[in-house]
Design an enzyme around this catalytic site. Structure first.
Site, PDB file in Angstrom:
ATOM      1  CD  GLU A  42      -3.823   7.538   0.969  1.00 12.52           C
ATOM      2  OE1 GLU A  42      -4.653   7.502   1.041  1.00 12.52           O
ATOM      3  OE2 GLU A  42      -3.135   7.156   1.778  1.00 12.52           O
ATOM      4  CD  GLU A  43      -1.218   4.957   3.457  1.00  4.50           C
ATOM      5  OE1 GLU A  43      -1.758   5.167   4.112  1.00  4.50           O
ATOM      6  OE2 GLU A  43      -1.284   4.090   2.591  1.00  4.50           O
ATOM      7  CD  GLU A  64      -5.006   3.268  -2.323  1.00  2.00           C
ATOM      8  OE1 GLU A  64      -4.353   2.311  -1.777  1.00  2.00           O
ATOM      9  OE2 GLU A  64      -4.875   4.329  -1.394  1.00  2.00           O
ATOM     10  CG  ASP A 119      -1.700   1.440   1.193  1.00  8.08           C
ATOM     11  OD1 ASP A 119      -1.951   1.981   0.387  1.00  8.08           O
ATOM     12  OD2 ASP A 119      -2.272   1.282   2.482  1.00  8.08           O
TER      13      ASP A 119
END
Length: 345
Positions: free
Chosen positions: A203-204, A226, A174
Site C-alpha cells: 500500500e505504501e 487505516e 501505520d
C-alpha cells in the site's frame, strides 16, 4: 488487543518484503478462518462464513522503510526510501539492515555533529541521496562478507512501548493497528454471510495489493481499516487535521479532494447510522492523503467502499503514537456494523 499490536509492530514488513508479518497474521487467524491463501502478489486473504453476500475488510500490512542503494568503498550504506520515509524521520535513528544472508545488522543513520554546524543551512536535513547507514563496517568487502547487497531492506530499530493515559508508541502503527482491528473483527465474526479479510501488500508504494485483491474477490461492499494523521499536537494546524486522539475513530467522507475515494451514500448511511448514539466517532475529510479505498471502490463494476481510521500522531516515523481506546471502540463498532450489513446491501 494491545499484546497483538505489540507483536505486529515488532515484526518487520517493508513494502515488498511482507512475509514475516504475513506469517504472524496467518497464525492469529488460522483457528477461525475457513480458508487462508496468499495470492501471487503477496496479499493474505482469509475467508469466514458463507451466504449470498460478501463483505471485504482491508488492512495493509506493509510499512515504510528503506533499501540499500549503494555500498561505499569505506563501508557505509547509501539508502533509498521505500514509501514515505523522509530525512526528518530518519536522521539519528537506529536501524536494522536485513541482509541477503539472513543476518540482521544494527546500524545508525547519522548527520554532521552539531559542534561543526556554523553557517546558515549547515544544520539542514540531508537529502535522501546523501543519507547513509553506519553499521561499523571496516570497508565495502566487510559489508559484502556479511551478506549486505543492493536491494536489501532496512527498518527502524524500535519496539512497542506503553505510555501514560492509554497511549502507545512504536514504528509501523501505520498500519499494524488496522491489521490488529481486522484480526479481532475477523475472529469475532459470526454472521450468515461471507467475510473476507485482506491483509494487503505494498500500500505504501502505490496501493498495489488492494487493486489486485478487490478485483479477484469482487465483494458486495468493503471497509478499509487505516490510520489518519492526528492534529492534537503542537505546530499542527486545524485545517491540516482536526482529528484528535482519544475522540474515537473516523469515518471518511472524501479523500484528497476526490482523487481518492468518495464514499458512496449507501456506505455513508450504513456506517454513520451504526456509529450514531453508541460510539465516539468523527466524520473525516482531508485535502491530502489516500488509502486503498479508491482502488477498491473503482474495481470491476464498482465496489461500495468505506474507510474507518484511527487518528495517529507522528505518522511515517519510528515513534508513531495512538490511543488504544480509539481502536478498541472501532472494533466494537465493526461488530455492530457487521450485524446489519445485509440490511443495507
Amino acid at each position: 488487543m494491545k499484546q497483538l499490536l505489540k507483536e505486529l509492530v515488532e515484526t518487520p514488513g517493508v513494502s515488498g518484503k511482507e512475509e514475516k508479518v504475513r506469517e504472524l497474521i496467518s497464525e492469529k487467524i488460522e483457528d477461525e478462518a475457513d480458508s487462508i491463501e496468499t495470492d501471487n502478489f503477496g496479499n493474505l486473504i482469509a475467508r469466514k462464513g458463507s451466504g449470498d453476500k460478501t463483505l471485504m475488510i482491508d488492512a495493509h500490512m506493509d510499512q515504510i522503510g528503506m533499501g540499500v542503494r549503494r555500498i561505499t568503498e569505506d563501508g557505509f550504506i547509501r539508502i533509498s526510501k521505500i514509501g514515505g520515509a523522509y530525512p526528518i524521520s530518519l536522521v539519528n535513528q537506529r536501524v536494522i539492515v536485513h541482509t541477503s544472508e539472513g543476518e540482521n545488522l544494527t546500524g545508525v543513520i547519522g548527520a554532521k555533529p552539531s559542534h561543526l554546524v556554523d553557517g546558515p543551512g549547515e544544520g539542514d536535513l540531508p537529502q535522501m541521496e546523501k543519507a547513509f547507514v553506519d553499521v561499523g563496517a571496516e570497508d565495502r568487502e566487510d559489508l559484502k562478507d556479511r551478506g549486505v547487497r543492493v536491494g536489501d531492506y532496512i527498518t527502524f530499530d524500535r519496539d512497542f512501548k506503553e505510555m501514560i493515559n492509554g497511549y502507545v508508541t512504536g514504528p509501523a502503527m501505520d498500519n499494524r493497528i488496522g491489521c490488529a482491528m481486522a484480526i479481532k473483527a475477523f475472529n469475532d465474526f459470526d454472521e450468515d454471510y461471507e467475510l473476507v479479510a485482506v491483509f494487503s501488500a505494498q500500500e505504501e508504494v502505490g496501493r498495489k495489493g488492494a487493486k489486485i485483491s478487490s478485483r479477484n474477490i469482487n465483494p458486495d461492499a468493503a471497509i478499509v481499516l487505516e490510520t489518519a494523521r492526528a492534529g492534537d499536537t503542537p505546530n499542527m494546524d486545524l485545517d491540516e487535521s482536526d482529528e484528535f486522539t482519544g475522540d474515537g475513530f473516523g469515518i471518511t467522507m472524501i479523500e484528497a479532494s476526490g482523487r481518492g475515494v468518495i464514499t458512496p451514500e449507501k456506505v455513508r448511511n450504513w456506517l454513520i447510522e451504526n456509529a450514531e448514539d453508541d460510539f465516539n466517532y468523527h466524520r473525516k475529510l482531508y485535502n491530502k492523503g489516500v488509502t486503498n479505498a479508491g482502488h477498491i471502490n473503482t474495481s470491476n463494476s464498482g465496489i461500495p467502499t468505506g474507510v474507518v481510521v484511527i487518528p495517529t500522531r507522528h505518522l511515517h516515523t519510528a515513534i508513531e503514537v495512538l490511543k488504544m481506546s480509539d481502536a478498541e471502540e472501532a472494533v466494537e463498532f465493526l461488530d455492530k456494523t457487521f450485524s446489519n450489513f445485509e440490511e443495507y446491501f
